[in-house]
Every structure is written in C-alpha cells, then in structure tokens.
Design an enzyme around this catalytic site. Structure first.
Site, PDB file in Angstrom:
ATOM      1  CG  ASN A   7      -4.852  31.150  -9.997  1.00  0.00           C
ATOM      2  OD1 ASN A   7      -5.687  32.037  -9.885  1.00  0.00           O
ATOM      3  ND2 ASN A   7      -3.555  31.404  -9.969  1.00  0.00           N
ATOM      4  CD  GLU A  34      -3.284  34.954  -8.884  1.00  0.00           C
ATOM      5  OE1 GLU A  34      -3.066  36.161  -8.778  1.00  0.00           O
ATOM      6  OE2 GLU A  34      -3.375  34.354  -9.977  1.00  0.00           O
ATOM      7  CG  ASP A 145      -0.710  29.034 -10.838  1.00  0.00           C
ATOM      8  OD1 ASP A 145       0.133  28.545 -11.615  1.00  0.00           O
ATOM      9  OD2 ASP A 145      -1.110  30.215 -10.920  1.00  0.00           O
ATOM     10  CG  ASN A 147       2.842  30.943 -12.008  1.00  0.00           C
ATOM     11  OD1 ASN A 147       2.220  31.246 -13.023  1.00  0.00           O
ATOM     12  ND2 ASN A 147       2.541  31.422 -10.814  1.00  0.00           N
ATOM     13  CG  ASP A 216      -3.264  25.799 -13.046  1.00  0.00           C
ATOM     14  OD1 ASP A 216      -3.287  26.502 -12.026  1.00  0.00           O
ATOM     15  OD2 ASP A 216      -3.333  26.258 -14.208  1.00  0.00           O
ATOM     16  CG  ASP A 245      -5.924  34.111 -15.569  1.00  0.00           C
ATOM     17  OD1 ASP A 245      -6.317  33.700 -14.459  1.00  0.00           O
ATOM     18  OD2 ASP A 245      -4.919  34.835 -15.690  1.00  0.00           O
ATOM     19  CG  HIS A 246      -5.164  29.745 -13.659  1.00  0.00           C
ATOM     20  ND1 HIS A 246      -3.978  29.046 -13.682  1.00  0.00           N
ATOM     21  CD2 HIS A 246      -4.828  31.058 -13.518  1.00  0.00           C
ATOM     22  CE1 HIS A 246      -2.969  29.892 -13.560  1.00  0.00           C
ATOM     23  NE2 HIS A 246      -3.457  31.113 -13.458  1.00  0.00           N
TER      24      HIS A 246
END
Length: 254
Positions: A7, A34, A145, A147, A216, A245-246
């Site tokens: 991501n 994303e 991802d 989530n 992930d 941030d991933h």
C-alpha cells in the site's frame, strides 16, 4: 517467483520509492494499493522504462489498485463481478499461470459506522468471487491491504485496540471465512519474529517504537502453498523520507 504487495498511500508521492524497490528486489508481480490517481495519471511509461508492464484501476484522491510485472499480464479483471461499487478496490490478472488478485479492503472507520457495514458486505462479495476464481484458477494468490489484523499477535497492543476496526471479531471471522476457501496466510507458514508488522501510524513515532499492525497479507491457494519458500516484511521502505505508512510484504515461490 517473487510476489509482493504494498500500500503506497499515493503513487504520485511514492513513485521514486517504487521504482527503486523494483530495481533492487525485481518482483515478478507487485500489487499496489491506494495509488490515489486516475488511470490517465498512472505512470505507465516510467514503469515501462523500468521493465514493468502494468494494469491499473484508479480514481482521484482515494483507493486505486495496480498490478506490475515484467511478464505478460493476461486476462485482467477490474472490480468484483456483480458488485455495484464505484470504489476502485480490486484488480486481478494471470501472470505466469498464477492468478493474482490485488485487493484494497475497506477500512471500516468505526464499528458503528456505515463504512463498517460496507466493509463486511465487501468482504462477503470478495469471498463469493474468490470461490469462483479458485475453481477456475487453482494457483491463486490474494495480495493486498486487508485492513484486518487476523490475531492478537498481529497487534502491538491488543488491549488498546479493543472495540476498534481492524481487530473486531466480525472482521477476523471474515478473514477466517476467506481462509476456509482453501487459502493460507503465507507469512504464518514460516517462523517469524515477534512484533512483525506491516503498518505503523505516522503519529506518536509509531514506526520507531514499533507500534504497528500486520494488516497486509498474501494468501495462497492449496496448489501454491507447497511452493512457498519464504515470506517476509521488508521494513526498508518505511525508513525512507516521506514513506508510506505501509511497507512491502514479499513471498518467494519455487
């Protein structure tokens, strides 16, 4: 064969990171989530110069998924068939005989939000779709991802996350239902270090303090499980300036 998911939280910002990473790691298939850009803005030419073909399903500002490979990308599928959803969250294709499904599963926002119900409904539609895909493509990998942190060991502080999205029991049950299709969490096929995460909040020095979650994942079918050699989280890109941030999750198949 090397498969990876990442991501990137805006490909416009993170393209140099992606180009450097594929040059160093040479994945045979890289799934991005994303991308946050329309198809007309997607950097097909830059990736082609780097030796990578690509397919993309994107929209302005939000969501967006892509599959990159140095090999031919065949039989592409955009979105979940039959699901009326304007959000660009799924793309699939066949690469070297393996069906690659790249998914950006909704976040859900909060347990009392309409977005949480949307997430659970989306996961149900994904499960129905994958049941059909697995029947047609025994060699299948679902990367993305999710989530969802499947277990407490995938959360830096489980007690602090009680009552929040990403760790709720309905989400974890949806993950188990996916797995019951005959899919296996490739990361957990191997011994891993305690505190292994793929996402860290930008706030509160989350990465430096390892206040992360493992959300992930690369799930593989029964037919691919026997070929898994190694799965790891590459924390290198998270250390870069202006990182996502991933960070990438990588799977090697023989």
């Amino acid at each position: 064969m090397k498969l990876a998911t990442w991501n990137v939280n805006s490909l416009n910002v993170r393209l140099p990171h992606v180009l450097d990473w594929i040059a160093a790691e040479k994945p045979d298939a890289l799934c991005l989530q994303e991308t946050k850009q329309e198809d007309s803005k997607f950097p097909y030419e830059a990736l082609k110069e780097a030796g990578y073909n690509a397919i993309h399903s994107g929209q302005k500002t939000y969501n967006g998924v892509a599959i990159l490979s140095p090999y031919a990308i065949e039989s592409p599928q955009l979105g979940i068939p039959g699901l009326n959803d304007e959000q660009k969250r799924l793309i699939a294709a066949t690469i070297n005989g393996i069906r690659i499904v790249c998914a950006y599963i909704p976040n859900g926002q909060s347990l009392d939000s309409d977005k949480y119900q949307y997430k659970l409904g989306w996961l149900e539609a994904l499960t129905v779709y994958l049941r059909t895909e697995l029947a047609q493509h025994p060699q299948l990998a679902l990367l993305g991802d999710y989530n969802i942190a499947p277990e407490d060991r995938d959360v830096h502080d489980p007690a602090a996350w009680v009552g929040q999205v990403l760790v709720s029991e309905p989400e974890r049950e949806a993950f188990r239902v996916l797995s019951a299709l005959g899919l296996h969490d490739s990361f957990r096929l191997f011994e891993q270090e305690e505190g292994s995460f793929s996402w860290w909040d930008y706030r509160m020095a989350g990465f430096r303090r390892n206040l992360g979650l493992r959300i992930d994942h690369i799930l593989v079918s029964d037919a691919l499980k026997q070929h898994c050699q190694r799965c790891w989280i590459d924390k290198g890109p998270r250390k870069l300036e202006r990182p996502s941030d991933h960070t990438p999750v990588v799977l090697e198949l023989n």
